[in-house]
Design an enzyme around this catalytic site. Sequence first.
Site, mmCIF file in Angstrom:
data_model
loop_
_atom_site.group_PDB
_atom_site.id
_atom_site.type_symbol
_atom_site.label_atom_id
_atom_site.label_comp_id
_atom_site.label_asym_id
_atom_site.label_seq_id
_atom_site.Cartn_x
_atom_site.Cartn_y
_atom_site.Cartn_z
ATOM 1 C CD GLU A 162 30.809 51.080 34.444
ATOM 2 O OE1 GLU A 162 31.365 52.018 35.028
ATOM 3 O OE2 GLU A 162 31.417 50.103 33.984
ATOM 4 C CD GLU A 269 31.890 45.882 29.942
ATOM 5 O OE1 GLU A 269 32.750 45.920 30.849
ATOM 6 O OE2 GLU A 269 31.254 46.881 29.581
HETATM 7 O O1 9MR Z 1 39.241 47.369 29.471
HETATM 8 C C1 9MR Z 1 39.105 48.779 29.461
HETATM 9 C C2 9MR Z 1 40.423 49.439 29.837
HETATM 10 O O2 9MR Z 1 41.407 49.168 28.846
HETATM 11 C C3 9MR Z 1 40.229 50.940 29.978
HETATM 12 O O3 9MR Z 1 41.432 51.536 30.469
HETATM 13 C C4 9MR Z 1 39.078 51.247 30.934
HETATM 14 C C5 9MR Z 1 38.766 52.738 30.992
HETATM 15 O O4 9MR Z 1 38.330 53.241 29.752
HETATM 16 O O5 9MR Z 1 37.900 50.586 30.495
HETATM 17 C C6 9MR Z 1 38.023 49.176 30.451
HETATM 18 O O6 9MR Z 1 36.795 48.623 30.040
HETATM 19 C C7 9MR Z 1 35.726 48.801 30.944
HETATM 20 C C8 9MR Z 1 34.452 48.994 30.143
HETATM 21 O O7 9MR Z 1 34.615 50.044 29.214
HETATM 22 C C9 9MR Z 1 33.278 49.283 31.063
HETATM 23 N N1 9MR Z 1 33.144 48.263 32.067
HETATM 24 C C10 9MR Z 1 34.363 47.917 32.821
HETATM 25 C C11 9MR Z 1 35.473 47.567 31.831
HETATM 26 C C12 9MR Z 1 36.703 47.002 32.528
HETATM 27 O O8 9MR Z 1 37.246 47.919 33.420
#
Ligand code: 9MR
Length: 365
Positions: A162, A269
């Site tokens: 990102e 994802e």
């Molecule tokens: O699914 C993940 C969630 O449990 C966490 O709290 C969050 C922050 O670390 O990240 C989520 O995963 C994200 C991923 O790492 C990056 N792209 C968006 C995903 C969904 O929010």
Amino acid sequence: MTAYPALCSALLTAVFAAFLQGCTAPEPASGIPSLAQAYRGRLRLGAAVEPGQLNAPEGRLLAAQFNSVVAENVMKPSRIQPSENEFHFAPADAIVDFAQQHGMTVRGHTLLWYKRTPDWFWSDKDGQPASRDLVLSRLRQHIEAVVGRYKGKVYTWDVVNEVIDPAQPDCLRHDQWLQVVGPDYIDWAFRYAQAADPGARLMINDYSTTLPAKRLCLQHVVQGLLARGVPVHGVGHQMHISIFEPAVAEVDETLAVFARLGLENQITEMDMSLYQRHAYLLPDSLDRLLPLQGQRYEALMKVFLSHPELTAVTWWGISDAHTSRNAGWDWWRSDAPLLFDSQQHPKPGYWGVLKAVQGLSPSVR
Ligand code: 9MR
């Protein structure tokens, strides 16, 4: 008279059995084809997982249906190195060990993400703002330690996550990384990763890559990396989408743009919300929405299969029992974005994914 105790005890037993069934986790569906088997030789199929799910019924579904895993959280910098030089490898090790035991590959997520960079990166030992050199040396040590530990076990890394912002004239997210180090922090992250494991596939990962402005910016940044000889091998498209958007043709176009640059594409994802963006209520009954979701999964998988440079599709979860789409501002909504329902039974989405590959001639890959 004598019939009453027997009746009561039968009733009690039935109630108790129903209660127990409600309390114990359901077993995953068996006797259905394995998606990973059906896609063998064409696409690797994976799912995001938390260590606690590995030994639960969901872990069995994961091993039966997928051939790749990614840590949903435990490989992120703030989780794996919460304090300087204090590494918490055990949860990530559990996922890597599970994958090895079940003959699955592992995606690494992620080495650098503004949201999960621990605070200690940004100040020196005197509590002053860390210099560019200090931040870069910490980045190098972090990447050496993490990529080095999983060398040969994690086949691909989301090196940066990102970093694109189409609202900025330079297309980069204006976060601390950019402010403290400057735009070459991305180059260095890739170079450190390659030095730590020359065999790993290195990706730039982002969301909404199907929006034309974001796609253009990502293309611009990636072309810069390639021109400078930075070892970027592919683009990760998160694909947190809904049954309404984006259009399948936009997905196709995005993949084509990066294929033309000679890069690998991965879907990293994937999940598909049943809701319209920011809506409070489901737009229709589940009886109507779930088949639509199935048709859309089928259409998207057909596009993915038509791209020879696309190598893997990873879902952001195994079943609707655990999905990040119900874990943010929308925690109270009951979304169902994945291929298996919260009882771990296949949804129309599962059948759509299966249908997309059935009937194709044997793989030439
Ligand atoms: O699914 C993940 C969630 O449990 C966490 O709290 C969050 C922050 O670390 O990240 C989520 O995963 C994200 C991923 O790492 C990056 N792209 C968006 C995903 C969904 O929010």
